[in-house]
Design an enzyme around this catalytic site. Sequence first.
Site, mmCIF file in Angstrom:
data_model
loop_
_atom_site.group_PDB
_atom_site.id
_atom_site.type_symbol
_atom_site.label_atom_id
_atom_site.label_comp_id
_atom_site.label_asym_id
_atom_site.label_seq_id
_atom_site.Cartn_x
_atom_site.Cartn_y
_atom_site.Cartn_z
ATOM 1 N N MET A 1 0.828 -1.201 0.000
ATOM 2 C CA MET A 1 0.000 0.000 0.000
ATOM 3 C C MET A 1 0.869 1.261 0.000
ATOM 4 O O MET A 1 0.379 2.362 0.251
ATOM 5 C CB MET A 1 -0.952 0.007 1.193
ATOM 6 C CG MET A 1 -1.992 -1.101 1.130
ATOM 7 S SD MET A 1 -3.494 -0.756 2.078
ATOM 8 C CE MET A 1 -2.834 -0.560 3.726
ATOM 9 N N GLY A 2 2.149 1.081 -0.281
ATOM 10 C CA GLY A 2 3.024 2.238 -0.396
ATOM 11 C C GLY A 2 3.568 2.710 0.933
ATOM 12 O O GLY A 2 3.523 2.008 1.938
ATOM 13 N N PHE A 3 4.123 3.927 0.936
ATOM 14 C CA PHE A 3 4.874 4.485 2.059
ATOM 15 C C PHE A 3 5.911 3.453 2.492
ATOM 16 O O PHE A 3 5.951 3.008 3.628
ATOM 17 C CB PHE A 3 3.972 4.909 3.214
ATOM 18 C CG PHE A 3 4.557 6.059 4.004
ATOM 19 C CD1 PHE A 3 4.601 7.336 3.457
ATOM 20 C CD2 PHE A 3 5.083 5.867 5.265
ATOM 21 C CE1 PHE A 3 5.158 8.395 4.168
ATOM 22 C CE2 PHE A 3 5.640 6.915 5.980
ATOM 23 C CZ PHE A 3 5.670 8.185 5.427
ATOM 24 N N HIS B 1 9.777 -3.372 3.445
ATOM 25 C CA HIS B 1 9.472 -3.595 2.030
ATOM 26 C C HIS B 1 10.759 -3.808 1.228
ATOM 27 O O HIS B 1 10.813 -4.658 0.332
ATOM 28 C CB HIS B 1 8.715 -2.393 1.454
ATOM 29 C CG HIS B 1 7.395 -2.138 2.096
ATOM 30 N ND1 HIS B 1 7.154 -1.021 2.870
ATOM 31 C CD2 HIS B 1 6.235 -2.845 2.089
ATOM 32 C CE1 HIS B 1 5.910 -1.055 3.294
ATOM 33 N NE2 HIS B 1 5.327 -2.148 2.849
ATOM 34 N N HIS C 1 9.201 1.188 3.377
ATOM 35 C CA HIS C 1 10.248 1.281 4.399
ATOM 36 C C HIS C 1 11.199 0.099 4.238
ATOM 37 O O HIS C 1 11.097 -0.663 3.265
ATOM 38 C CB HIS C 1 9.636 1.329 5.800
ATOM 39 C CG HIS C 1 8.644 0.235 6.081
ATOM 40 N ND1 HIS C 1 8.996 -1.092 6.194
ATOM 41 C CD2 HIS C 1 7.291 0.270 6.258
ATOM 42 C CE1 HIS C 1 7.935 -1.826 6.445
ATOM 43 N NE2 HIS C 1 6.875 -1.031 6.477
ATOM 44 N N GLU C 2 12.102 -0.050 5.199
ATOM 45 C CA GLU C 2 13.133 -1.078 5.071
ATOM 46 C C GLU C 2 12.553 -2.492 5.045
ATOM 47 O O GLU C 2 13.164 -3.410 4.491
ATOM 48 C CB GLU C 2 14.144 -0.946 6.214
ATOM 49 C CG GLU C 2 15.047 0.270 6.113
ATOM 50 C CD GLU C 2 14.429 1.499 6.796
ATOM 51 O OE1 GLU C 2 13.203 1.497 7.047
ATOM 52 O OE2 GLU C 2 15.175 2.453 7.074
#
EC number: 6.3.2.1
Length: 276
Positions: free
Chosen positions: A26-28, A33, A30-31
């Site tokens: 869903m985006g945003f 991901h 971070h490490e």
Amino acid sequence: MKIMQSVTQLREALAGQTSVGFIPTMGFLHEGHASLLEQARQENDIVVLSIFVNPTQFGPNEDLDRYPRDEQRDQQLAQAAGVDYLFYPTNDVMYPLDMARVTVRSGDDVLCGTSRPGHFDGVLTVVSKLFNIVQPTRAYFGLKDAQQLALIEGYVTDYFVPVEIKRCPIIREADGLAKSSRNVYLSETERKQAPGIQQALQQAKQALDAGTPLETVLEQTRASLHFEGTTIDYVEAVAYPTLGPVDATTDTILLAVAVQFESARLIDNLLYTRGA
């Protein structure tokens, strides 16, 4: 890296590829991901990342409208991670008619499913759509959302979806807090309290190692999670990956917690293998 919104365009680009690794998000980013992307890059010829804030997995009083978004930053992280195709569908692309959805029949009556009715129906619906669009060889999911991961594995088995689901470890901050897009919501005070969730889980593991009965461990964990200004959503243990009750035959236990801070609801867990 190519950015696409069209299903047809993405399918044409992926036609004939030997192996495709897929990470739905869903985006945003971070490490956490980034670690999924790194593993996918190592194991596949092509890596596809999707970013779609799926409205059907949010309840009426949840944070759909304020869910953090940063397209430019996401694109930079995706590019650096070696993503080949970034799929950015709109609501109209993902729900052209919205006539059919996936319904979870078991496994959503515990943990997050209790306080978020319909959430996992929305998750499996959008994952089903994305799998149909991308048709990946492998799909990568973090164990932080262990219930979600188990339900996706069950869906893939029940619907004979030809994709290999890869379980990936939880990525944490230096103080133990599980990486999450929602951590950005936390106030300074809450951010200092939040690592206590992982500390409580580690204490639970030590107690289980010492032979403490599971129910006693759960009671001790609840007691250690009473941070000022927070409420405990749940502290539960279920068999994994069935999400059923723990009994004498259970080999792997999922010990999971959810704590509602004023600014955000945080989840964390550990997988405990008996006799390991």
